[in-house]
Motif scaffolding. Structure first.
Motif, short mmCIF file in Angstrom:
data_model
loop_
_atom_site.label_atom_id
_atom_site.label_comp_id
_atom_site.label_asym_id
_atom_site.label_seq_id
_atom_site.Cartn_x
_atom_site.Cartn_y
_atom_site.Cartn_z
N GLN A 267 0.84 -1.21 0.00
CA GLN A 267 0.00 0.00 0.00
C GLN A 267 0.87 1.25 0.00
O GLN A 267 1.94 1.27 0.55
CB GLN A 267 -0.90 0.03 1.24
CG GLN A 267 -2.16 -0.82 1.13
CD GLN A 267 -3.24 -0.18 0.27
OE1 GLN A 267 -3.02 0.86 -0.36
NE2 GLN A 267 -4.40 -0.81 0.20
N VAL A 268 0.37 2.27 -0.66
CA VAL A 268 1.04 3.57 -0.71
C VAL A 268 0.03 4.62 -0.30
O VAL A 268 -1.11 4.62 -0.76
CB VAL A 268 1.57 3.86 -2.13
CG1 VAL A 268 2.13 5.28 -2.20
CG2 VAL A 268 2.64 2.84 -2.52
N GLN A 269 0.45 5.51 0.56
CA GLN A 269 -0.38 6.63 0.95
C GLN A 269 0.20 7.90 0.33
O GLN A 269 1.40 8.13 0.38
CB GLN A 269 -0.43 6.79 2.48
CG GLN A 269 -1.14 5.64 3.19
CD GLN A 269 -0.26 4.39 3.27
OE1 GLN A 269 0.93 4.48 3.56
NE2 GLN A 269 -0.85 3.23 3.02
N LEU A 270 -0.69 8.71 -0.24
CA LEU A 270 -0.28 9.95 -0.91
C LEU A 270 -1.06 11.11 -0.33
O LEU A 270 -2.28 11.06 -0.22
CB LEU A 270 -0.56 9.84 -2.41
CG LEU A 270 0.11 8.67 -3.14
CD1 LEU A 270 -0.43 8.56 -4.56
CD2 LEU A 270 1.62 8.85 -3.18
N VAL A 271 -0.35 12.16 0.03
CA VAL A 271 -0.99 13.35 0.60
C VAL A 271 -0.53 14.57 -0.20
O VAL A 271 0.67 14.87 -0.25
CB VAL A 271 -0.63 13.52 2.08
CG1 VAL A 271 -1.29 14.80 2.62
CG2 VAL A 271 -1.08 12.30 2.89
N GLU A 272 -1.50 15.25 -0.81
CA GLU A 272 -1.19 16.45 -1.59
C GLU A 272 -1.33 17.70 -0.73
O GLU A 272 -2.11 17.72 0.22
CB GLU A 272 -2.13 16.59 -2.79
CG GLU A 272 -2.13 15.42 -3.75
CD GLU A 272 -3.34 14.52 -3.58
OE1 GLU A 272 -3.72 13.85 -4.54
OE2 GLU A 272 -3.90 14.51 -2.46
N SER A 273 -0.61 18.72 -1.12
CA SER A 273 -0.73 20.03 -0.47
C SER A 273 -0.35 21.11 -1.47
O SER A 273 0.29 20.83 -2.49
CB SER A 273 0.16 20.11 0.77
OG SER A 273 1.52 19.95 0.42
N GLY A 274 -0.77 22.34 -1.18
CA GLY A 274 -0.33 23.48 -1.98
C GLY A 274 -1.34 24.07 -2.93
O GLY A 274 -1.02 25.03 -3.62
N GLY A 275 -2.53 23.52 -3.01
CA GLY A 275 -3.51 24.10 -3.91
C GLY A 275 -4.00 25.44 -3.41
O GLY A 275 -3.66 25.88 -2.31
N GLY A 276 -4.82 26.10 -4.22
CA GLY A 276 -5.37 27.39 -3.81
C GLY A 276 -5.86 28.20 -4.98
O GLY A 276 -6.04 27.68 -6.08
N LEU A 277 -6.08 29.48 -4.70
CA LEU A 277 -6.59 30.41 -5.71
C LEU A 277 -5.46 31.34 -6.13
O LEU A 277 -4.74 31.89 -5.28
CB LEU A 277 -7.74 31.22 -5.12
CG LEU A 277 -8.29 32.38 -5.96
CD1 LEU A 277 -8.93 31.84 -7.23
CD2 LEU A 277 -9.30 33.19 -5.14
N VAL A 278 -5.31 31.51 -7.43
CA VAL A 278 -4.25 32.37 -7.94
C VAL A 278 -4.77 33.08 -9.19
O VAL A 278 -5.64 32.55 -9.89
CB VAL A 278 -2.97 31.55 -8.25
CG1 VAL A 278 -3.22 30.55 -9.36
CG2 VAL A 278 -1.80 32.44 -8.57
N GLN A 279 -4.24 34.26 -9.46
CA GLN A 279 -4.61 34.97 -10.68
C GLN A 279 -3.86 34.41 -11.87
O GLN A 279 -2.75 33.86 -11.73
CB GLN A 279 -4.31 36.46 -10.52
CG GLN A 279 -5.27 37.19 -9.59
CD GLN A 279 -5.08 38.69 -9.64
OE1 GLN A 279 -3.98 39.19 -9.91
NE2 GLN A 279 -6.15 39.43 -9.38
N ALA A 280 -4.44 34.57 -13.03
CA ALA A 280 -3.78 34.15 -14.26
C ALA A 280 -2.40 34.80 -14.37
O ALA A 280 -2.25 35.98 -14.06
CB ALA A 280 -4.63 34.50 -15.47
N GLY A 281 -1.43 33.99 -14.77
CA GLY A 281 -0.05 34.47 -14.85
C GLY A 281 0.76 34.20 -13.60
O GLY A 281 1.98 34.33 -13.61
N GLY A 282 0.08 33.82 -12.54
CA GLY A 282 0.76 33.55 -11.28
C GLY A 282 1.31 32.14 -11.21
O GLY A 282 1.27 31.38 -12.18
N SER A 283 1.82 31.80 -10.03
CA SER A 283 2.45 30.49 -9.81
C SER A 283 1.90 29.83 -8.55
O SER A 283 1.47 30.51 -7.62
CB SER A 283 3.97 30.66 -9.67
OG SER A 283 4.54 31.19 -10.83
#
Length: 115
Positions: free
Chosen positions: A1-17
């Motif tokens: 078994q492998v557990q995966l945890v994502e982070s870092g999403g959000g709201l950004v304006q076009a052209g951003g990072s």
């Protein structure tokens, strides 16, 4: 078994990072392949970027030159640096891993790019 945890999403304006990260734990050979996928309501999940078993990097044409996938072997994390974001990059981003291809999936993280 492998557990995966994502982070870092959000709201950004076009052209951003934004920088997403995926932390993997569990069966070490289950992470030979690791990648990022995204899904928009009403559309199938699509591959965005991946690191294949031989270390080669794979990118969807739509993100080439803008997104960078990498791997920190010591921490077993897979960051996805997303630059020059466009509204069409909006979606839920999923981390995936597997011994050969995507088999284990994270819960997903929302990325919204406003115009």
């Amino acid at each position: 078994q492998v557990q995966l945890v994502e982070s870092g999403g959000g709201l950004v304006q076009a052209g951003g990072s934004l920088r997403l990260s995926c932390a993997a734990s569990g069966w070490i050979f289950g992470t030979n392949f690791m990648g990022w996928y995204r899904q928009v309501p009403g559309k199938p999940r699509e591959a965005v970027a991946a690191i294949d078993r031989d270390g080669s990097l794979i990118y969807a044409d739509s993100v080439k030159g803008r997104f960078i996938i990498s791997r920190d072997g010591a921490k077993n994390t897979v960051p996805l640096q997303m630059n020059s974001l466009k509204p069409e990059d909006t979606g839920v981003y999923y981390c995936a891993a597997g011994p050969v291809t995507a088999f284990y999936w994270g819960q997903g993280t929302q990325v919204t790019v406003s115009s």
